[in-house]
Design an enzyme around this catalytic site. Structure first.
Site, PDB file in Angstrom:
ATOM      1  CG  ASP A  77      -4.976  -9.901   3.870  1.00  0.00           C
ATOM      2  OD1 ASP A  77      -4.632 -10.481   2.819  1.00  0.00           O
ATOM      3  OD2 ASP A  77      -4.727  -8.690   4.072  1.00  0.00           O
ATOM      4  CG  HIS A 131      -6.760  -5.195   2.062  1.00  0.00           C
ATOM      5  ND1 HIS A 131      -6.212  -6.005   3.049  1.00  0.00           N
ATOM      6  CD2 HIS A 131      -7.956  -4.775   2.537  1.00  0.00           C
ATOM      7  CE1 HIS A 131      -7.044  -6.060   4.072  1.00  0.00           C
ATOM      8  NE2 HIS A 131      -8.106  -5.332   3.790  1.00  0.00           N
ATOM      9  CG  ASP A 186      -3.026  -8.357   1.050  1.00  0.00           C
ATOM     10  OD1 ASP A 186      -2.223  -8.711   1.907  1.00  0.00           O
ATOM     11  OD2 ASP A 186      -4.028  -7.648   1.298  1.00  0.00           O
ATOM     12  CG  HIS A 223      -1.980  -0.998   1.234  1.00  0.00           C
ATOM     13  ND1 HIS A 223      -2.830  -1.213   0.176  1.00  0.00           N
ATOM     14  CD2 HIS A 223      -2.327  -1.899   2.191  1.00  0.00           C
ATOM     15  CE1 HIS A 223      -3.657  -2.203   0.472  1.00  0.00           C
ATOM     16  NE2 HIS A 223      -3.370  -2.641   1.692  1.00  0.00           N
TER      17      HIS A 223
END
Length: 340
Positions: free
Chosen positions: A246, A162, A160, A123
């Site tokens: 995740d 995200h 991931d 990120h």
């Protein structure tokens, strides 16, 4: 041969109650050290990533800002991202360990590798820390492979839950990097829509796979459909994986619903592409995964998969508890948009 790094000293980067916590890597260490096969894996550690390493992605003004912020005691860089007095050193070491593994794979000292460190990185934007991330680790690794080892085409696969918005931002106009990100749609950070396909010379080389919650192991079939033709067309010299776990059904920060087996099978698809098009050169770097025991099981399964692709997967948590969302329409949309 598979080589790993397993970061020491990471616990100095910690904030009470925060999901990105030392227990994540501690659980992984326990899983590795109690498994004779994994405990025997060769390990590397690198020097902390230098300013020159990091400046291939991050402007020096940003690096100075974060270093100074930490040197004065740290605090909140944004609502989600903290730093302690030691966080800059911890983050540089995690990135440096990853670069050492890239060196090993690119020079033939290892075939595959997994950098097990924290904080995560996908990120982090060039000018901004966000989403628990301070340094854009996988982006720095790709630039390192290009600058130091002459890699002409690097494929980055982000699994991931995200979207890897920072990684996408670094490479969206770059025709030398293929970025593929699967992620749960409509959760943080709100980027990674299907129509984000790159800009300018990089048009078509950003491939986003935004899937709904409850997709579960159907995501593996999506990868089997779209990744091989993408890799065949791009023909990478090196494959890098932002390995977030995740997506597991026990994780508190997503609801994608994969099992340990499903996540291992997902890696298997990427591994096959690396074997066919990159002479097996593949380096993973740890991203998310916030249920510590599930994270550790996923990492252990991934390592066994790297050692022996035919090995059966130990899945202590069993099959996913969620239904599998229909990805047929998304698969056809991706195939039409990217011509695969």
């Amino acid at each position: 041969m598979t080589t790993i790094s397993l970061q020491d000293g990471h616990a100095a980067h910690a904030q009470p109650g925060h999901p990105e916590r030392p227990a994540r890597l501690d659980a992984i260490r326990t899983a590795i050290e109690t498994d004779p096969v994994l405990a025997a894996l060769p390990r590397l550690s690198g020097f902390p990533a230098s300013v020159d390493d990091l400046a291939r992605v991050h402007p020096e003004a940003y690096l100075d800002l974060v270093e100074t912020f930490c040197a004065t005691g740290g605090g909140q860089l944004d609502a989600d991202t903290y730093a302690t007095a030691a966080s800059w050193d911890v983050a540089r070491q995690a990135c440096g360990d990853l670069l050492a593994l890239v060196d090993a794979v690119c020079t033939g000292g290892a075939r595959t590798a997994f950098a097990l460190g924290r904080p995560p990185g996908h990120h982090a934007r060039p000018f901004q820390a966000m989403g628990f991330c301070l340094i854009a680790n996988v982006a720095v690794a790709a630039r390192h492979a290009q600058a130091v080892h002459g890699a002409e085409r690097v494929m980055i696969v982000d699994v991931d839950v995200h979207h890897g918005n920072g990684t996408q931002e670094v490479f969206e106009a770059d025709p030398s990097v293929l970025f593929v990100s699967s992620h749960q749609a409509d959760i943080y950070p709100g980027t990674g829509r299907l129509g984000e396909t790159g800009v300018g010379a990089g048009e078509g080389l950003t491939v986003n796979l935004p899937v709904p919650g409850g997709t579960a192991n159907n995501l593996v079939d999506l990868y089997r459909t779209v990744l091989p033709p993408l890799a065949e067309r791009f023909r990478p010299d090196l494959v890098l994986v932002s390995a977030g776990y995740d997506g597991h059904y026990l994780d508190p920060l997503g609801s994608l619903g994969l099992s340990v087996t499903g996540l291992s099978d997902l890696l298997g698809v990427v591994h096959e592409a690396a074997d066919r098009w990159a002479e097996g050169r593949m380096v993973l770097t740890l991203e998310g995964g916030y249920q510590a025991e599930a994270l550790a099981a996923c990492v252990a399964a991934a390592l066994h998969r790297l050692i022996d692709p035919s090995a059966s997967v130990a899945d202590p948590f069993g099959p996913t508890l969620l239904g599998s969302a229909d990805l047929g329409p998304l698969t056809e949309a991706v195939r039409g948009l990217h011509g695969v």
